[in-house]
Design a protein around this motif. Structure first.
Motif, mmCIF file in Angstrom:
data_model
loop_
_atom_site.group_PDB
_atom_site.id
_atom_site.type_symbol
_atom_site.label_atom_id
_atom_site.label_comp_id
_atom_site.label_asym_id
_atom_site.label_seq_id
_atom_site.Cartn_x
_atom_site.Cartn_y
_atom_site.Cartn_z
ATOM 1 N N GLY A 191 18.918 5.708 -4.994
ATOM 2 C CA GLY A 191 18.175 5.739 -3.738
ATOM 3 C C GLY A 191 18.952 6.534 -2.699
ATOM 4 N N THR A 192 18.290 7.485 -2.050
ATOM 5 C CA THR A 192 18.957 8.343 -1.066
ATOM 6 C C THR A 192 18.502 8.010 0.358
ATOM 7 O OG1 THR A 192 17.253 10.053 -1.237
ATOM 8 C CG2 THR A 192 19.118 10.208 -2.760
ATOM 9 N N LYS A 193 19.252 8.542 1.300
ATOM 10 C CA LYS A 193 18.959 8.392 2.735
ATOM 11 C C LYS A 193 18.981 6.919 3.154
ATOM 12 C CE LYS A 193 16.114 12.579 2.553
ATOM 13 N NZ LYS A 193 14.848 13.239 2.919
ATOM 14 N N VAL A 194 19.920 6.164 2.567
ATOM 15 C CA VAL A 194 20.026 4.746 2.890
ATOM 16 C C VAL A 194 20.359 4.537 4.364
ATOM 17 C CG1 VAL A 194 22.473 4.615 2.218
ATOM 18 C CG2 VAL A 194 21.064 2.558 2.160
ATOM 19 N N LYS A 216 15.116 -2.913 -0.302
ATOM 20 C CA LYS A 216 14.788 -1.836 -1.249
ATOM 21 C C LYS A 216 15.979 -1.453 -2.130
ATOM 22 C CE LYS A 216 11.001 0.778 0.883
ATOM 23 N NZ LYS A 216 10.618 2.127 1.349
ATOM 24 N N GLU A 217 17.190 -1.733 -1.650
ATOM 25 C CA GLU A 217 18.394 -1.314 -2.374
ATOM 26 C C GLU A 217 18.434 -1.902 -3.781
ATOM 27 O OE1 GLU A 217 21.940 -1.974 -0.156
ATOM 28 O OE2 GLU A 217 21.148 -1.080 1.692
ATOM 29 N N ALA A 218 17.859 -3.107 -3.956
ATOM 30 C CA ALA A 218 17.891 -3.767 -5.259
ATOM 31 C C ALA A 218 17.060 -3.034 -6.313
ATOM 32 C CB ALA A 218 17.402 -5.207 -5.119
ATOM 33 N N GLU A 219 16.202 -2.112 -5.885
ATOM 34 C CA GLU A 219 15.339 -1.393 -6.814
ATOM 35 C C GLU A 219 16.065 -0.246 -7.512
ATOM 36 O OE1 GLU A 219 11.972 -0.045 -4.643
ATOM 37 O OE2 GLU A 219 11.516 -2.017 -3.781
ATOM 38 N N PHE A 220 17.292 0.041 -7.075
ATOM 39 C CA PHE A 220 18.000 1.212 -7.586
ATOM 40 C C PHE A 220 19.333 0.806 -8.220
ATOM 41 C CE2 PHE A 220 15.348 2.469 -4.043
ATOM 42 C CZ PHE A 220 14.659 3.565 -4.547
ATOM 43 N N ASP A 221 19.859 1.683 -9.074
ATOM 44 C CA ASP A 221 21.186 1.452 -9.655
ATOM 45 C C ASP A 221 22.268 1.582 -8.589
ATOM 46 O OD1 ASP A 221 20.339 1.112 -12.399
ATOM 47 O OD2 ASP A 221 19.908 3.262 -12.423
ATOM 48 N N LEU A 222 22.098 2.572 -7.710
ATOM 49 C CA LEU A 222 23.024 2.783 -6.599
ATOM 50 C C LEU A 222 22.236 3.364 -5.433
ATOM 51 C CD1 LEU A 222 26.049 4.479 -8.424
ATOM 52 C CD2 LEU A 222 26.091 2.212 -7.379
ATOM 53 N N VAL A 223 22.759 3.196 -4.230
ATOM 54 C CA VAL A 223 22.153 3.838 -3.062
ATOM 55 C C VAL A 223 23.226 4.664 -2.367
ATOM 56 C CG1 VAL A 223 20.389 2.087 -2.726
ATOM 57 C CG2 VAL A 223 22.598 1.810 -1.610
ATOM 58 N N VAL A 224 22.804 5.819 -1.826
ATOM 59 C CA VAL A 224 23.768 6.738 -1.225
ATOM 60 C C VAL A 224 23.181 7.370 0.033
ATOM 61 C CG1 VAL A 224 24.796 7.329 -3.470
ATOM 62 C CG2 VAL A 224 22.940 8.734 -2.547
ATOM 63 N N SER A 225 24.078 7.991 0.770
ATOM 64 C CA SER A 225 23.677 8.832 1.898
ATOM 65 C C SER A 225 24.513 10.091 1.845
ATOM 66 C CB SER A 225 23.901 8.111 3.235
ATOM 67 O OG SER A 225 23.753 9.022 4.312
#
Length: 440
Positions: free
Chosen positions: A325-328, A338-347
């Motif tokens: 997930g981008t643009k956290v 929403k973060e739980a929907e992804f393996d990792l979140v980044v910006s």
């Protein structure tokens, strides 16, 4: 082997440099040392000498080391001149040496080719030496060093000896079928050994991809819709402006690649065009290339903009992917779930999550190359010959005529011999040695 001419080349790095090493090999080496340095040099001892042109003018003051054949790298007389690394100094020294009759500039890989022809290296060790010279990461260095030391050659030679022994037993059975010297259990042991050998070769072949990852790199492709943050993330991981970043969709239209060193492994990271249905002709070509590149990737990093509804992107069948997930940093507080929907979140803008992503990529690359300490096939050439050799063994195992079975084992041994250069491989030599730089 004795060659009619001697060869010389710069064997150190790009000029100018602090020190330059000029290497000379061949029958005219001793004479050249005496001509350029004034007198002969003691073997394997660095001697400080004034190096002069044939007219007596000084070229430079440097070290001269002489290695008498056959106990040298090439098996011939070899000398190394260590001089100051200025372009003019090296040019003058090379000019003085090639002015001596019988000495010429070396072709790419010619020193190593002479070492091979003089029995100092086999083909597998030669290829490993090229890998060692080109090694960019610690795993590549260790892998190349293992093979350059002859471990891989010993494995293939051991298999070849097994095939030769099996053939000998079969031919003894054919020639002395009426004698009591050949027990009936011998053939049973031969075929049992060949079944195990076939299994060992198959296991070895299965390790090719791990060896490929070590040599060529773990292949990571970034996919996502336009403006998902692919290029921003790509630049952040590369730590430079490698890709153009713009709010305009479809800015990236071609494949852009950088190499990262993670956990001592080379990781090749590729940025691609944003995937969407409606696109112009040029952008459409970029999208097609992105999809094709993803099909051969070891890992797909699928980026999804967390601030909008995710588009439906179809991944290649069987593809391994990380959903990022981008643009956290742009998420509203109530959207943090929403973060739980992804393996990792980044910006890509703030750098949040980048260290975790790099760590995860390094772990996955390390896992994919888990066989780094083992002996693995290192070239497609090896794979082709190993597969052919295994096929001949399998054919021999399924046969019923001993003479034909013995011939199949001979052909299998010949394929293994071609890997290390134990049989005629003249057609391969130009390809293999052309990989080397001039002074090697």
């Amino acid at each position: 082997m004795r060659f009619s001419d001697s060869i010389v080349a710069l064997s150190s790095g790009k000029l100018p440099a602090g020190v330059a090493v000029v290497r000379l090999s061949g029958s005219r080496t001793r004479f050249a040392v005496e001509t350029i340095a004034g007198k002969s040099a003691p073997e394997r001892t660095a001697s400080l000498r004034k190096l002069r042109q044939t007219d007596g003018s000084l070229i430079d003051t440097g070290l001269v080391i002489f290695f008498a054949g056959p106990t040298s790298f090439t098996g011939e007389d070899v000398a190394e001149f260590q001089v100051h690394g200025g372009k003019a100094v090296v040019a003058a020294l090379l000019q003085a040496l090639t002015a001596i009759e019988g000495i010429r500039h070396a072709e790419p890989g010619e020193f190593t080719r002479r070492a091979f022809l003089n029995g100092k290296l086999d083909l597998v060790e030669t290829e490993a030496l090229a890998d060692l010279i080109n090694a960019e990461t610690e795993s590549q260095r260790r892998f190349a060093l293992l093979n350059a030391g002859g471990a891989q050659s010993e494995l293939y030679e051991g298999w070849r000896r097994q095939l030769i022994h099996a053939r000998a037993m079969i031919e003894a059975e054919i020639d002395f079928a009426d004698e009591d010297d050949i027990p009936g259990s011998v053939l049973e042991a031969v075929w049992s050994g060949m079944r195990k050998l076939s299994s060992d070769i198959a296991t070895h072949i299965d390790g090719f991809h791990a060896g490929e990852i070590i040599r060529e790199g773990f292949d990571v492709v970034i996919l996502g819709a336009p403006n998902a943050g692919k290029s921003s993330l790509f630049n952040a991981l590369a730590k430079r402006e490698a890709a153009i970043v713009s709010d305009e969709p479809g800015t990236t239209r071609d494949l852009i690649e950088v190499a990262l060193d993670l956990h001592g492994l080379k990781v090749r990271l590729t940025d691609t065009a944003g995937l969407r249905e409606q696109a112009g002709t040029v952008e459409g070509i970029g999208i097609k290339r992105a999809k094709e590149r993803a099909e051969s990737a070891d890992l797909i990093v699928l980026l999804q903009d967390m601030t909008i509804a995710p588009p439906d992107i179809e991944l290649p069948e069987g593809a391994r992917a990380l959903r990022i997930g981008t643009k956290v940093d742009l998420l509203a507080e109530e959207e943090q779930g929403k973060e739980a929907e992804f393996d990792l979140v980044v910006s890509g803008r703030t750098g949040q999550g980048l260290d975790k992503l790099l760590e995860r990529l390094g772990e996955l690359a390390e896992r994919a190359a888990a066989s780094a300490g083992d002996l693995l096939p290192t070239r497609l050439r090896h794979m082709e010959l190993l597969n052919e050799g295994k096929a001949f063994i399998e054919r021999a195992l399924s046969g019923t005529d001993l003479e034909l079975q013995a011939e199949d084992l001979r052909l299998a041994g010949e394929r293994l011999g071609r890997i290390v250069g134990a049989v005629d491989v003249e057609d391969l030599l130009d390809v293999i040695f052309s990989q080397f730089c001039i002074g090697k």
